[in-house]
Write an enzyme that holds these catalytic residues in place. Structure first.
Site, mmCIF file in Angstrom:
data_model
loop_
_atom_site.group_PDB
_atom_site.id
_atom_site.type_symbol
_atom_site.label_atom_id
_atom_site.label_comp_id
_atom_site.label_asym_id
_atom_site.label_seq_id
_atom_site.Cartn_x
_atom_site.Cartn_y
_atom_site.Cartn_z
ATOM 1 N N ASP A 164 2.960 0.365 -3.389
ATOM 2 C CA ASP A 164 1.959 0.885 -4.326
ATOM 3 C C ASP A 164 2.512 0.743 -5.740
ATOM 4 O O ASP A 164 3.738 0.747 -5.945
ATOM 5 C CB ASP A 164 1.667 2.361 -4.025
ATOM 6 C CG ASP A 164 0.296 2.802 -4.508
ATOM 7 O OD1 ASP A 164 -0.576 3.065 -3.667
ATOM 8 O OD2 ASP A 164 0.083 2.861 -5.750
ATOM 9 N N SER A 168 -9.685 -1.965 2.729
ATOM 10 C CA SER A 168 -10.587 -1.241 1.830
ATOM 11 C C SER A 168 -12.027 -1.512 2.234
ATOM 12 O O SER A 168 -12.323 -2.521 2.875
ATOM 13 C CB SER A 168 -10.431 -1.729 0.389
ATOM 14 O OG SER A 168 -9.109 -1.704 -0.047
ATOM 15 N N CYS A 189 -16.069 8.427 -0.316
ATOM 16 C CA CYS A 189 -16.702 7.232 0.250
ATOM 17 C C CYS A 189 -18.227 7.220 0.313
ATOM 18 O O CYS A 189 -18.842 6.217 -0.050
ATOM 19 C CB CYS A 189 -16.151 6.994 1.650
ATOM 20 S SG CYS A 189 -14.412 6.551 1.608
ATOM 21 N N VAL A 208 -6.313 -0.936 -1.284
ATOM 22 C CA VAL A 208 -6.381 -0.371 -2.641
ATOM 23 C C VAL A 208 -7.766 0.253 -2.832
ATOM 24 O O VAL A 208 -8.686 0.017 -2.050
ATOM 25 C CB VAL A 208 -6.100 -1.433 -3.738
ATOM 26 C CG1 VAL A 208 -4.729 -2.061 -3.538
ATOM 27 C CG2 VAL A 208 -7.168 -2.510 -3.754
#
Ligand SMILES: NC(=O)c1ccc[n+]([C@@H]2O[C@H](COP(=O)([O-])OP(=O)(O)OC[C@H]3O[C@@H](n4cnc5c(N)ncnc54)[C@H](O)[C@@H]3O)[C@@H](O)[C@H]2O)c1
Length: 460
Positions: free
Chosen positions: A36, A130, A275, A89
């Site tokens: 990351d 993702s 989401c 990501v």
């Protein structure tokens, strides 16, 4: 010890961390590295205080970390050494330019693809973890395969269906794992490499293979359907409040129909999480871009109902508390968007707290895991809001309690003690329908739940 394969995951967030911890745990023959750009986050992943709270996560991380699971900021080295790269990501909603407020912001994804290209010395499989707009793989293929080094990158879509709060359980025993690729010989070969990873613990019949576009679109559609069930039941909750029908009784009755089923029919102050809203708006944007206006409007209404339900909750508090909350202390029980997580992204509690603060209430927030995030979410309010870990202290001297997260700890509190410590008349607004409303009413509270007739000690 030599490893059979090196797997890399770019993005050590709510998805990257837990999914890779599970792969490492179930596949000791692979070396799994999670990288990351966020140094602090990686430091936390390497400490005893992990950056996210998720039941069971500490245990599986501890078992594999340093053996075949590594957290690092060395992105270049990670890319060089790996054969399979998962990318998890963030893909937030765009806040600028064309599609602002709706389309997915793919800048982090594209940056990652360019890094993969820059640091790769050989062909690799790149896995979309993702959630992405349908046909993203095509853009990624173009970026990655326009190279002069003769490298070939196959893009595989493997969307993640875990739910925060039950992530470890979901990863260990998923309803299904979806893996999509191009249906060329190279695409199928890459797909099989990803299938092979999951076969270490997921039964074969639960691993679904499909074309890459179906896989990308299935993730958006799954989230849209889940959110739609919540908005559907919430829209009916408003009608229940007007008619003395009870939303829990209605949900139970319709859920017994095997064609409908009982899950995801719990009415509440609304859905949250990073989401649902973003993925539906992304779906809406894609539909619009293909000229499918009816489809776009249909799904957009799911988000509209959710916004309305949250606003309705604040409005209901206001009108029942004699049309003013100015100067009144209100305790908010729960700030996380759901129980068993510290995540507050898009939490209905944010909007409710903001609504009350705009009305000049004195808001006290309590939550077992989300107070640090709550402080960040409400940092624009320099006064009027305080944070208190102990719910009894939060409620002391309050005019009202609003339950906004379904934490078990709130079911088990001594509400008689809470009632006695509050200003009278005391109000309780149950935004998750988790408490015993009749008992609370008998204790002396004026009780307002979602989709139920109010229980009031006075008439007005
Ligand atoms: N959170 C969920 O419950 C969930 C469930 C299923 C799918 N998803 C999807 O998974 C994706 C990730 O979600 P999340 O909740 O884990 O997000 P997150 O914000 O928690 O994590 C994303 C991480 O990626 C890192 N990152 C960004 N750009 C980078 C780069 N160029 N190189 C290295 N690291 C980089 C960020 O620093 C961050 O730590 C999203 O597309 C989301 O829609 C999320």
């Amino acid at each position: 010890m030599g490893f059979e394969k090196n797997i890399l995951c770019i993005g050590a967030g709510y998805v990257g961390g837990p999914t890779m911890a599970m792969i490492a745990r179930k596949c000791p023959q692979y070396k799994v590295t999670v990288v990351d750009i966020d140094k602090e986050k990686i430091k936390a992943w390497n400490s005893s205080n992990l950056p996210i709270f998720e039941p069971g996560l500490d245990e599986i991380v501890k078992k594999s970390r340093g053996k075949n699971l590594y957290f690092s900021t060395e992105i270049e080295k990670g890319i060089e050494e790996s054969q399979i790269i998962f990318v998890s990501v963030n893909t937030p909603t765009k806040t600028f330019g064309q599609g602002a407020g709706r389309a997915a912001d793919l800048q982090y994804w594209e940056k990652t693809a360019r890094e993969i290209l820059a640091y790769s010395g050989s062909s690799k499989v790149v896995v979309e973890k993702s959630t992405l707009p349908v046909r993203t793989a095509s853009a990624m293929e173009r970026i990655l395969n326009e190279n002069s080094k003769g490298m070939r990158f196959e893009i595989v879509s493997n969307p993640e269906f875990l739910a925060e709060g039950t992530a470890i359980k979901d990863l260990e025993n998923p309803d299904r794992v979806l893996i999509g690729s191009r249906e060329t010989p190279e695409g199928i070969k890459a797909r099989k490499e990803v299938v092979e990873i999951y076969l270490n613990w997921v039964p074969k019949e639960k691993i679904i293979e499909s074309n890459v576009w179906s896989s990308e679109l299935s993730k958006l559609t799954a989230n849209a359907f889940l959110a739609q069930r919540i908005s559907s039941i919430n829209s009916i909750s408003a009608l229940c409040e007007k008619t003395e029908a009870d939303i829990d009784e209605v949900a139970f009755a319709i859920g017994m129909d095997s064609r409908i089923g009982p899950k995801y029919l719990k009415s509440s102050v609304g859905f949250g999480g990073s989401c649902f809203k973003k993925d539906i708006l992304n779906l809406v944007y894609i539909c619009e871009s293909y000229g499918l206006d009816k489809t776009a409007r249909y799904w957009e209404s799911v988000v509209d109902i959710n916004d309305w339900q949250q606003n309705r909750f604040v409005q209901n508090m206001l009108s029942n508390m004699f049309n003013t909350v100015a100067g009144k202390k209100i305790a908010i029980f729960g700030f996380a968007f759901k129980a068993n997580t510290g995540d507050t992204r898009e939490s209905p509690a944010i909007r409710v707290a903001q609504g009350l603060l705009d009305e000049h209430a004195e808001v006290v927030i309590t939550d077992p895991k989300a107070l640090e995030n709550a402080k960040k979410d409400l940092k624009q309010f320099k006064q009027g809001v305080t944070f208190e870990a102990n719910p009894y202290k939060a409620a002391k001297g309050a005019h009202a309690v609003a339950v906004l997260t379904e934490w078990d700890v709130y079911r088990a509190l001594d509400y008689r003690r809470i009632f006695k410590s509050m200003v009278q008349p005391a109000f309780l607004f149950d935004g998750r329908n988790i408490l015993d409303h009749k008992k609370l009413f008998e204790t002396g509270f004026n009780v307002f739940a979602i989709g139920k007739a109010p229980l009031k000690h006075f008439r007005y």
